[in-house]
Structure formats: C-alpha cells, structure tokens
Scaffold this motif. Structure first.
Motif, PDB file in Angstrom:
ATOM      1  N   GLU A 239       0.832  -1.203   0.000  1.00  0.00           N
ATOM      2  CA  GLU A 239       0.000   0.000   0.000  1.00  0.00           C
ATOM      3  C   GLU A 239       0.871   1.259   0.000  1.00  0.00           C
ATOM      4  O   GLU A 239       0.602   2.213  -0.740  1.00  0.00           O
ATOM      5  CB  GLU A 239      -0.936   0.016   1.204  1.00  0.00           C
ATOM      6  CG  GLU A 239      -1.878   1.216   1.210  1.00  0.00           C
ATOM      7  CD  GLU A 239      -2.876   1.193   2.341  1.00  0.00           C
ATOM      8  OE1 GLU A 239      -3.936   1.825   2.200  1.00  0.00           O
ATOM      9  OE2 GLU A 239      -2.589   0.535   3.367  1.00  0.00           O
ATOM     10  N   LEU A 268      -3.182  -5.918  -3.491  1.00  0.00           N
ATOM     11  CA  LEU A 268      -3.414  -5.424  -2.136  1.00  0.00           C
ATOM     12  C   LEU A 268      -4.765  -5.889  -1.603  1.00  0.00           C
ATOM     13  O   LEU A 268      -4.862  -6.385  -0.467  1.00  0.00           O
ATOM     14  CB  LEU A 268      -3.340  -3.896  -2.140  1.00  0.00           C
ATOM     15  CG  LEU A 268      -3.674  -3.197  -0.816  1.00  0.00           C
ATOM     16  CD1 LEU A 268      -2.656  -3.549   0.254  1.00  0.00           C
ATOM     17  CD2 LEU A 268      -3.740  -1.677  -1.025  1.00  0.00           C
ATOM     18  N   THR A 294      -8.321  -1.099   5.470  1.00  0.00           N
ATOM     19  CA  THR A 294      -7.639  -0.934   4.186  1.00  0.00           C
ATOM     20  C   THR A 294      -8.573  -1.254   3.029  1.00  0.00           C
ATOM     21  O   THR A 294      -8.601  -0.536   2.016  1.00  0.00           O
ATOM     22  CB  THR A 294      -6.402  -1.851   4.113  1.00  0.00           C
ATOM     23  OG1 THR A 294      -5.497  -1.519   5.173  1.00  0.00           O
ATOM     24  CG2 THR A 294      -5.678  -1.689   2.786  1.00  0.00           C
ATOM     25  N   TRP A 298      -9.921   1.287  -0.103  1.00  0.00           N
ATOM     26  CA  TRP A 298      -9.754   1.026  -1.533  1.00  0.00           C
ATOM     27  C   TRP A 298     -11.053   0.575  -2.190  1.00  0.00           C
ATOM     28  O   TRP A 298     -11.050  -0.045  -3.244  1.00  0.00           O
ATOM     29  CB  TRP A 298      -8.641   0.005  -1.749  1.00  0.00           C
ATOM     30  CG  TRP A 298      -7.307   0.569  -1.364  1.00  0.00           C
ATOM     31  CD1 TRP A 298      -6.676   0.453  -0.166  1.00  0.00           C
ATOM     32  CD2 TRP A 298      -6.464   1.393  -2.183  1.00  0.00           C
ATOM     33  NE1 TRP A 298      -5.486   1.145  -0.176  1.00  0.00           N
ATOM     34  CE2 TRP A 298      -5.318   1.726  -1.400  1.00  0.00           C
ATOM     35  CE3 TRP A 298      -6.543   1.877  -3.487  1.00  0.00           C
ATOM     36  CZ2 TRP A 298      -4.289   2.530  -1.892  1.00  0.00           C
ATOM     37  CZ3 TRP A 298      -5.520   2.660  -3.974  1.00  0.00           C
ATOM     38  CH2 TRP A 298      -4.417   2.987  -3.183  1.00  0.00           C
TER      39      TRP A 298
END
Length: 324
Positions: A239, A268, A294, A298
């Motif tokens: 990341e 990722l 995370t 995204w």
C-alpha cells in the motif's frame, strides 16, 4: 565425481545462502550448488544468522574445505538481513538465492544466465521448481505466467500463484542495489516485496525450466507468529508503495511496458481479504480491523463487512475477490 568449475574462474553466479538451524540439510544444499557448477563458474556465500544447532560448525568446515565458499557469522538478525549481507559480499553480477534446506537442479545456474543474457533490462530471472512437503513430493503447479517476460506479476500474486520461489530466483546485482535489497522491517513477505520491486525497476523473465527443489517443512512455517506480530507485513509495504508511486507519476501510466496500477491494487485487496479473514478466524482483532479498514479505503466495503462478520474458530471466507 565430476570436476566442478566452481572456484576455478571468476564466478558468474553467487549462491546467496542465509543459515539458521539447518544442520541436517546444509551439506545437501551445498552439494547441489556444486552440481550446478559443472559448466558455470559459481561461488557460494553463507551467512550464519545465529544458529544454535551446530549449523555454524558445518558451514565453517565446508568453507575451509572449498575455496569457492565464503562464510561469515552474525547474531540473529533475520533472514532478510543475512541475505543482504551475503549480497554485499558477492563477487558475481547474478545473485541467486538458496535456502539452506532447499536444492538447486543441475542446470539451474545455466538457465539463470541464459535468462539474464536475453536483455539487460531484465532484473529478475525465475526458474521453475518442484516442492516436497514434509518429505512428500507435490505435483508441479501450473501458474498464471508463461515462459518469457512476466507482464502480470501483481495479478499472479493477487491470485495466490507464487510462481517465484526464493530458491529458484536470481537478481541482477545492479537492479538489486537499486531496490535497496530485502526490506528488513517486514515480519513476512520480504521476498514478495523484493520481487515486486523487480517488476517496478526492470522486467521479470520466467524461464519455465528446471531450477530448484523446495523442501517445505510445515512444522517450521511461522504464519501464526507472523500474523500476530504487529510489525509491518507485505500488505503494508504494498500500500505504501502504491501511494509513493502515485505521488511521483500518474498511476495507470505504463511502467516498463505494463499498466501496473490495477494489478497492484488487486494484489493489495486480495492479500488484505485473505489475511484479514485468517486474522478473524484466529481471533486477532487488531489485524482483522486493520485489513478491513484498508479494504474500505480502496473501495471494497463488501469484503470489509464480510471479514468483520467472520466468527473466531470458523472457516476462513471463500475468497470473494478472486477472479471469476
């Protein structure tokens, strides 16, 4: 016994061998390097990383017996540190990694050289490998890469196809230096991070030819420790690397002939889903939440919600992010 070329001429290939408690397998690994040196000048650099089982004595004896082996010893600082130190001592321009419990196939070094000779932009050459798990041979897997330039490295990593086994892989020295080497702050995924750098700084060539035998001992797999340890992991590195690249040039622009943005992000997302799900099953709440955050960042709130709903002790999620 055949006459090896190792130590006779300046080496073309250096075997980079980190050593930690491999008293039963080190001699086998060294013998395989000697076999690979039948027609290719080779050297080996062994860095003992604080072994306590007598491996250091075997390594020292091998270095005394063979001039083509260099040996140094240090306190336990991790395999990434040991590999980086060995690479600094290497005399050749090809840094070929070998775990002390694995083996090289006889033509491994020659296949690596042939790969690097194709084009000077090639940073990493990968041979094929076969695996023995707890002494039992496993079928050779078919990966999402074909012999030649690897254009889908990050997608292959996202889909769980680890085509680049460390002991079947080699770096060109100038590219290795440009990357800074193995990231010593990562608790796991140091090799994955370095292969990713190879895809960014140059090109990866997959030969499809015989390279190494990977001996996997499941009793030694430290995944539970790696997941519970709060030190940075491959997903954290990836990341940060995506964001760093976005700050230096528009992402989505062709890098080395490959559009990497969507590949890196998918890598990722998939890794966060897998490791977040496993963390939830193992009851590691901080890691579960970190990976869920995370995924939300995204744009995959669906995966984040599924991970948070996973009950400790249940089975990991069926991968929702996997290709259809």
């Amino acid at each position: 016994m055949f006459n090896s070329t190792v130590g006779i001429r300046p080496p073309l290939v250096t075997a980079i061998i980190p050593l930690y408690n491999k008293v039963r397998t080190l001699a086998r690994a060294i013998k395989s390097v000697e076999r690979a040196g039948r027609d290719v000048p080779i050297e080996a650099v062994i860095v003992n990383d604080g072994s306590t089982d007598g491996s250091d004595r075997i390594a020292e004896a091998l270095a005394d017996r063979h001039k083509w082996i260099s040996y140094v010893s240090q306190g336990n600082q991790g395999s990434a540190n040991a590999r980086n130190r060995a690479c600094k001592l290497a005399k050749s321009q090809i840094l070929a990694f070998l775990n002390a419990d694995d083996e090289w196939q006889p033509n491994h070094a020659r296949n690596l050289i042939d790969g690097f000779n194709i084009d000077p932009s090639i940073s990493l050459v990968v041979n094929s490998w076969r695996r023995y798990t707890d002494g039992k041979r496993r079928l050779v897997r078919h990966f999402d890469v074909a012999p030649g330039i690897v254009s889908n490295h990050f997608l292959s990593m996202a889909w769980g196809d680890s085509y680049a086994a460390p002991s079947a892989t080699a770096f060109r020295k100038r590219h290795f230096r440009g990357t800074g080497g193995f990231v010593e702050t990562l608790v796991d995924g140091q090799d994955s991070a370095l292969w990713a750098e190879a895809a960014l700084c140059g090109r990866i060539w997959y030969t499809g030819r015989a390279g190494a035998v990977w001996h996997q001992d499941t009793s030694q797999i430290p995944m539970d420790y790696a997941r519970r340890n709060r030190q940075s992991k491959y997903e954290n590195w990836l990341e940060a690397r995506i964001e760093m690249l976005a700050g230096t040039r528009p992402m989505g622009v062709a890098l080395n002939g490959t559009i990497l943005r969507h590949q890196m992000i998918e890598n990722l997302i998939c890794d966060c889903e897998v490791n977040g799900s496993m963390a939830a099953v193992m009851g590691i709440e901080w890691l579960r939440d970190a990976r869920a955050e995370t995924l939300e960042k995204w744009g995959r709130t669906d995966l984040a919600e599924a991970i948070r709903k996973t009950i400790p002790g249940s089975k990991p999620l069926t991968r929702l992010s996997h290709r259809g």
